[in-house]
Write a protein that holds these residues in place. Sequence first.
Motif, short mmCIF file in Angstrom:
data_model
loop_
_atom_site.label_atom_id
_atom_site.label_comp_id
_atom_site.label_asym_id
_atom_site.label_seq_id
_atom_site.Cartn_x
_atom_site.Cartn_y
_atom_site.Cartn_z
N ILE A 159 -2.98 -4.18 36.95
CA ILE A 159 -3.29 -3.01 37.04
C ILE A 159 -3.00 -1.99 35.40
N LYS A 160 -2.25 -2.86 34.83
CA LYS A 160 -1.76 -2.11 33.70
C LYS A 160 -2.53 -1.55 32.73
N ASP A 161 -3.42 -2.48 31.99
CA ASP A 161 -4.35 -2.11 31.16
C ASP A 161 -5.33 -1.30 31.63
N LEU A 162 -5.67 -1.39 32.79
CA LEU A 162 -6.80 -0.37 33.69
C LEU A 162 -6.05 0.88 33.41
N VAL A 163 -4.93 1.19 33.86
CA VAL A 163 -4.38 2.42 33.93
C VAL A 163 -3.92 2.97 32.85
N LEU A 164 -3.33 2.38 31.88
CA LEU A 164 -3.14 2.68 30.46
C LEU A 164 -4.15 2.46 29.39
N ASN A 165 -5.34 3.20 29.98
CA ASN A 165 -6.42 3.25 29.27
C ASN A 165 -6.36 3.96 27.82
N ASP A 166 -7.75 4.07 27.04
CA ASP A 166 -7.46 4.54 25.79
C ASP A 166 -7.25 6.12 25.96
N ASN A 167 -7.83 6.77 26.78
CA ASN A 167 -7.45 8.38 27.03
C ASN A 167 -6.16 8.44 27.35
N ILE A 168 -5.61 7.83 28.23
CA ILE A 168 -4.17 7.92 28.67
C ILE A 168 -3.39 7.75 27.40
N GLN A 169 -3.68 6.62 26.60
CA GLN A 169 -2.85 6.32 25.32
C GLN A 169 -2.62 7.58 24.39
N LYS A 170 -4.25 8.28 24.33
CA LYS A 170 -4.45 9.21 23.44
C LYS A 170 -3.32 10.45 23.91
N VAL A 171 -3.39 10.76 25.12
CA VAL A 171 -2.89 11.69 25.79
C VAL A 171 -1.25 11.50 25.52
N VAL A 172 -0.76 10.58 25.73
CA VAL A 172 0.70 10.21 25.35
C VAL A 172 1.01 10.45 24.00
N ARG A 173 0.02 9.94 22.94
CA ARG A 173 0.61 10.14 21.57
C ARG A 173 0.34 11.53 21.05
N LYS A 174 -0.57 12.16 21.57
CA LYS A 174 -0.79 13.48 21.00
C LYS A 174 -0.24 14.59 21.72
N ILE A 175 0.20 14.27 23.12
CA ILE A 175 0.87 15.55 23.68
C ILE A 175 2.45 15.23 23.99
N PHE A 176 2.91 13.95 24.28
CA PHE A 176 4.11 13.35 24.26
C PHE A 176 4.74 13.39 23.05
N GLY A 177 4.14 12.19 22.08
CA GLY A 177 4.86 11.99 20.99
C GLY A 177 4.63 10.59 20.83
N GLU B 125 -13.65 2.15 39.56
CA GLU B 125 -14.13 0.97 40.35
C GLU B 125 -12.98 -0.27 40.03
N ASP B 126 -12.74 -0.27 38.79
CA ASP B 126 -12.18 -1.50 38.46
C ASP B 126 -10.52 -1.41 39.16
N ILE B 127 -9.95 0.03 39.11
CA ILE B 127 -8.68 0.12 39.41
C ILE B 127 -8.65 -0.20 41.21
N ASN B 128 -9.77 0.50 41.64
CA ASN B 128 -9.79 0.38 42.95
C ASN B 128 -10.09 -1.23 43.55
N LEU B 129 -10.66 -1.97 42.87
CA LEU B 129 -10.87 -3.38 43.38
C LEU B 129 -9.59 -4.01 43.18
N VAL B 130 -8.80 -3.81 42.06
CA VAL B 130 -7.07 -4.32 42.12
C VAL B 130 -6.49 -3.76 43.28
N LEU B 131 -6.47 -2.63 43.57
CA LEU B 131 -5.55 -2.00 44.60
C LEU B 131 -6.07 -2.66 46.00
N ARG B 132 -7.53 -2.86 46.30
CA ARG B 132 -7.92 -3.44 47.58
C ARG B 132 -7.22 -4.88 47.79
N ASN B 133 -6.82 -5.61 46.74
CA ASN B 133 -6.63 -6.97 46.70
C ASN B 133 -4.97 -7.12 46.64
N ILE B 134 -4.27 -6.19 46.88
CA ILE B 134 -3.02 -6.25 46.87
C ILE B 134 -2.18 -6.91 47.85
#
Length: 240
Positions: A66-84, A31-40
């Motif tokens: 949008i940056k902090d909404l998109v790069l949330n904790d789960n995404i950061q965890k995925v990046v560290r654990k799967i990518f490096g 919802e937070d992401i959609n709100l930002v997108l609607r106001n672009i």
Amino acid sequence: MSLNNLENHKSHIEEYGFAVINNVFSQKELEDINLVLRNIDTSKENFRKSEDLFAIRQFLKEVPKIKDLVLNDNIQKVVRKIFGEKYFVVKSIYFDKPETSNWYVAYHQDLTISVDKKLELANFGPWTTKQNQFAVQPPLAVLENIYTIRIHLDDTDENNGALKVVPKSHAKGIYRPETIDWTIETEEICNVEKGGIMIMKPLTLHGSNRTTNGKKRRVIHIEFSDMELPEVLQWSERMN
């Protein structure tokens, strides 16, 4: 989100070139992401608008909220654990395929990176320049090192343009789509739930069909690398 299974996802990506992980974003985060997108403000020159596609290049730079909404904790965890541990953002695009879109994409690999300038450099080329943005095909090792995360803001299946991929094609170097031998290759459709992600290696052959079910498909595409480019060349969208 099956964050406990990240090792499994990592080995699946290494073998097949892609993986799907659902429930990475909560309803509230979406919802937070959609709100930002609607106001672009959609009038900027980095925005491409047609009946079939609306796209924003350099998305995280163009829409800083949008940056902090998109790069949330789960995404950061995925990046560290799967990518490096040392991976950073090198490219971001927002795609919106409307409900009526006839946009389809033939099979291809993602062979270019976005850089800050154009210069003669061994093993870099061909070059393209769009709206003062420079893209170049780098050496294979650079492409093999990149991971792409596609964040799905809508449920996506074969009826509204889910990606089709050729499993294991990421391990075959530069693979010209017209040479695909369907007697040995297979095709897989990557259905992703709203709030889920697809992770892909850019050399994985991929494409998508036209929308047939009247449902829109919005995707945030982010590429990551941990490599420095040679000499004075820089990633144009580098973001730690």
